[in-house]
Design an enzyme around this catalytic site. Sequence first.
Site, short mmCIF file in Angstrom:
data_model
loop_
_atom_site.label_atom_id
_atom_site.label_comp_id
_atom_site.label_asym_id
_atom_site.label_seq_id
_atom_site.Cartn_x
_atom_site.Cartn_y
_atom_site.Cartn_z
CD GLN A 11 -3.03 0.91 2.16
OE1 GLN A 11 -3.05 -0.05 2.81
NE2 GLN A 11 -3.66 1.90 2.53
CB SER A 92 3.39 -4.55 3.49
OG SER A 92 2.36 -4.36 4.56
CG LEU A 93 -1.31 -5.77 -0.34
CD1 LEU A 93 -2.58 -6.60 -0.05
CD2 LEU A 93 -1.96 -4.48 -1.06
NE ARG A 117 -1.91 -7.69 5.44
CZ ARG A 117 -1.14 -6.81 4.81
NH1 ARG A 117 -1.73 -5.78 4.13
NH2 ARG A 117 -0.14 -6.47 5.47
CG HIS A 201 3.94 -3.34 9.14
ND1 HIS A 201 3.87 -4.80 8.87
CD2 HIS A 201 3.66 -2.69 7.89
CE1 HIS A 201 3.51 -5.06 7.75
NE2 HIS A 201 3.42 -3.87 7.05
CD GLN A 250 2.81 -8.88 6.15
OE1 GLN A 250 1.96 -8.49 6.42
NE2 GLN A 250 3.21 -8.85 4.79
#
Length: 425
Positions: A11, A92-93, A117, A201, A250
Amino acid sequence: MIKIALLFPGQGSQYNMMGKSLYESSAEAREIFSRTNDILGYDLLAVINEGNLDQLTRTEFAQPAIFAYSYAIFQSIWKGKKFFPSFMAGHSLGEITALTCAGVFTYEAALRLVMERASLMQQATTEGQGGMAAINGLHPLLVEEECARLSNDEDKIVVANYNSSNQVVISGSKALVTQAAENLAKIGAISIPLQVSAPFHTPYLEISNQIFQRVLAATDMSAINWPVLSNVDAKPYSDPEGIRARLSMQMVSAVRWKETIDYLLRQGVNTFIELGPKSALTNLIKRDFSHVRAFSYEEHNQEIMAIIDEQIAEKRPTLVSRSLAIAVCTRNQNWDEAEYQRGVIEPYRKVQALSNRLEEEGREESADDMKEAIEMLRSVFVTKKVPLEEQRERFTQIFDETKNRHLFDDFAPIMFDEKETVYEK
């Protein structure tokens, strides 16, 4: 020899009208977006093409949009060119995108994961209270110290991404992110606010993460077709349980992206291809490693197609290299350390050394080399207690990919000797 790692962004890379040209030119992309709309229950392309950037920046829209677009790019290339990535990794994503392209999740299952998510991450803090910013030009330890100094019992700020040797991303309370950026600017940092709507995060997402763990536990997974690296520890996944364990961490853990690229370089990757909107990951690599070939789909489409054609023409993946990759990707069900050392670690390292010699000497693998690799893989399967049906699937996969089945007709009965290799769950 061309060794490709595919990279998938997270993102922050979203923008209005992204994917428009791909949608218009690719039947695969149109079919994927049609399936996406059915699952989402709204027209994702309308949000991308007709909505405003503020709407697209919202996590619940940005994550499905980036995921769908990145996956559509991969499928549009893969349908026409069955090339041979050595590794995949996502930021990430993008890690979910990488796992989906590697065959772990079906597209439908992955999209539902992404939807859940995104919703959980969006709800983690009150709108406008969380923020993130990229910090350029300082050593990560200085940024960590500033985050620790500003954090208190009520408001938190942490380093969320270790992106490169001179860029990290801070995340947490919006007020603290602003304060940290101002303080760090006084000692030479250049800060860039990120287009996100929640503090990713960070400990703020702990409750969301616990819910996501339950969603992951209920999601079916398949064997990995190519090694995918985890954001949490920058190491390749090997089995579904390992994926669940690390992917469930994560959301509240820092993204170890610099370590991920370092690992890939140590494995001999010499070509990085970013599949998704913009070129953030490509630019990070170029800043740290000017000698490495790195290309983004949106800026270097023709170069990427030429590289893929070059790799295909160069040669099919060797049986030795694919045996090593499959050995890494195979889940383990044997926790006897002595057996694992003898049956997995030692034969794997021996064949890895063989692979290095082949590359250094520039020679083709011989029949004896291939048989040594197959014996290694068989030892790994036996030691890890891999069920017979999965063994058959893996051997079939490797023989089909390398076109060497004819060399092992006499060896097949040994490979599938049920007395040695059948392990039922």
